[in-house]
Design an enzyme around this catalytic site. Structure first.
Site, PDB file in Angstrom:
ATOM      1  N   GLY A  12      -8.871  10.001   3.738  1.00  0.00           N
ATOM      2  CA  GLY A  12      -9.666  11.213   3.205  1.00  0.00           C
ATOM      3  C   GLY A  12      -8.480  12.344   2.519  1.00  0.00           C
ATOM      4  O   GLY A  12      -8.882  13.393   2.032  1.00  0.00           O
ATOM      5  N   SER A  13      -7.408  11.879   1.846  1.00  0.00           N
ATOM      6  CA  SER A  13      -6.073  12.770   1.587  1.00  0.00           C
ATOM      7  C   SER A  13      -6.981  12.906   0.131  1.00  0.00           C
ATOM      8  O   SER A  13      -6.252  14.014  -0.663  1.00  0.00           O
ATOM      9  CB  SER A  13      -4.853  12.328   1.202  1.00  0.00           C
ATOM     10  N   ASN A  14      -6.837  12.532  -0.899  1.00  0.00           N
ATOM     11  CA  ASN A  14      -7.683  12.545  -1.830  1.00  0.00           C
ATOM     12  C   ASN A  14      -8.827  13.777  -1.813  1.00  0.00           C
ATOM     13  O   ASN A  14      -9.054  14.264  -2.903  1.00  0.00           O
ATOM     14  CB  ASN A  14      -8.335  11.208  -2.680  1.00  0.00           C
ATOM     15  N   MET A  90     -13.597   1.699   0.497  1.00  0.00           N
ATOM     16  CA  MET A  90     -13.154   0.586   0.862  1.00  0.00           C
ATOM     17  C   MET A  90     -14.349  -0.273   0.250  1.00  0.00           C
ATOM     18  O   MET A  90     -14.570  -1.796   1.039  1.00  0.00           O
ATOM     19  CB  MET A  90     -12.974  -0.246   1.986  1.00  0.00           C
ATOM     20  N   ARG A  91     -15.656  -0.292  -0.289  1.00  0.00           N
ATOM     21  CA  ARG A  91     -16.721  -0.896  -0.107  1.00  0.00           C
ATOM     22  C   ARG A  91     -17.294  -1.130  -1.572  1.00  0.00           C
ATOM     23  O   ARG A  91     -16.551  -0.399  -2.482  1.00  0.00           O
ATOM     24  CB  ARG A  91     -17.850  -0.858   0.272  1.00  0.00           C
ATOM     25  N   ASN A 107     -13.701   6.187  -9.466  1.00  0.00           N
ATOM     26  CA  ASN A 107     -12.369   5.897  -8.905  1.00  0.00           C
ATOM     27  C   ASN A 107     -11.284   6.003  -8.732  1.00  0.00           C
ATOM     28  O   ASN A 107     -10.774   6.099  -9.862  1.00  0.00           O
ATOM     29  CB  ASN A 107     -13.107   4.788  -8.460  1.00  0.00           C
ATOM     30  N   HIS A 109      -7.450   4.318  -7.959  1.00  0.00           N
ATOM     31  CA  HIS A 109      -6.661   3.759  -8.159  1.00  0.00           C
ATOM     32  C   HIS A 109      -5.232   3.460  -7.745  1.00  0.00           C
ATOM     33  O   HIS A 109      -4.849   3.964  -9.207  1.00  0.00           O
ATOM     34  CB  HIS A 109      -6.686   2.566  -8.793  1.00  0.00           C
TER      35      HIS A 109
HETATM   36  C1  GRF Z   1      -5.525   5.800  -2.032  1.00  0.00           C
HETATM   37  O1  GRF Z   1      -4.221   5.719  -1.876  1.00  0.00           O
HETATM   38  C2  GRF Z   1      -6.709   5.695  -2.714  1.00  0.00           C
HETATM   39  O2  GRF Z   1      -5.653   5.275  -4.158  1.00  0.00           O
HETATM   40  C3  GRF Z   1      -7.027   3.786  -2.683  1.00  0.00           C
HETATM   41  O3  GRF Z   1      -7.065   3.980  -0.833  1.00  0.00           O
HETATM   42  C4  GRF Z   1      -6.510   5.591  -0.941  1.00  0.00           C
HETATM   43  C5  GRF Z   1      -7.407   6.138   0.218  1.00  0.00           C
HETATM   44  O4  GRF Z   1      -6.676   7.223   0.763  1.00  0.00           O
HETATM   45  N1  GRF Z   1      -8.190   3.528  -3.197  1.00  0.00           N
HETATM   46  P1  GRF Z   1      -6.785   8.588   1.057  1.00  0.00           P
HETATM   47  O5  GRF Z   1      -8.232   8.101   2.664  1.00  0.00           O
HETATM   48  O6  GRF Z   1      -7.328   9.698  -0.059  1.00  0.00           O
HETATM   49  O7  GRF Z   1      -5.789   9.124   1.937  1.00  0.00           O
END
Ligand code: GRF
Length: 203
Positions: A12-14, A90-91, A107, A109
């Site tokens: 969940g860092s994003n 991831m779905r 999203n 990427h």
């Molecule tokens: C990130 O690198 C994102 O680009 C990819 O999965 C990773 C998720 O990281 N889809 P986080 O869970 O947001 O830390």
């Protein structure tokens, strides 16, 4: 003030980057729901630490993907979200979500699409030997990482020793790009013309 729903599967860092953007007043919004498909997702602790309502929606609780996606749509509509952010989800979202949130579902990427779509994008880039990769925020459509591109940030990876280092190098730029895009959504709108996306300030 926009209401944001976040879908995540991992640490969940994003998701955290949006929390930070709101706290820093860069984003004029509120995260009204975090939805994870795994109870062990690290994003749950971040939601708890920041008072974000969260929902654990596990695939095994449903007869099929359609039912799971309908449950997710129900939660998001119940919270009246304006923007849905896939942050390491991831779905495949499926038509049940797309039909309701197309045009306001994004999203992130960890590559410069259309290069290296799908899983392990950082590893794909490292093994292909590109000197520059980066990250992309795009609208979600029926495909995998194929929707109209909103923003991209290039990152030099030519001196990275392995795929892990590529991931670590790109990640902070993901957070910066994520904050910028969500902030823009909160202060204006993105207009999609075919595959091209332009930004208009002011709501
Ligand atoms: C990130 O690198 C994102 O680009 C990819 O999965 C990773 C998720 O990281 N889809 P986080 O869970 O947001 O830390």
């Amino acid at each position: 003030m926009i209401k944001i729903g976040v879908l995540a599967s991992g640490r969940g860092s994003n998701f955290q980057s949006i929390i930070d953007g709101i706290r820093g007043k860069e984003i004029d919004g509120r995260i009204v729901a975090l939805i994870v498909d795994k109870p062990e997702a690290g994003a749950v602790e971040r939601a708890q630490a920041n008072g974000v309502p969260y929902f654990i929606v596990e695939r095994k609780e449903f007869a099929g993907n359609g039912e799971m996606n309908r449950k997710i749509a129900e939660i998001l509509e119940g919270k009246k979200v304006d923007l849905v952010v896939l942050a390491g989800y991831m779905r495949i979202v499926g038509k049940e979500l797309l039909e309701k949130f197309r045009g306001r579902m994004i999203n992130i990427h960890p590559a410069l699409l259309p290069s290296f779509p799908g899983l392990d994008a950082q590893k794909q880039a490292f093994e292909h030997g590109v000197k520059v990769s980066g990250c992309t925020v795009h609208f979600v459509d029926e495909g995998t990482d194929t929707g109209p591109i909103i923003e991209q940030t290039p990152v030099y990876i030519g001196d990275c020793k392995d795929a892990h280092e590529v991931s670590e190098r790109i990640l902070p730029y993901e957070h910066e790009t994520m904050r910028k895009v969500v902030s823009n959504f909160s202060k204006g709108k993105y207009v999609v013309e075919g595959r091209r996306v332009r930004y208009e300030h002011g709501l």
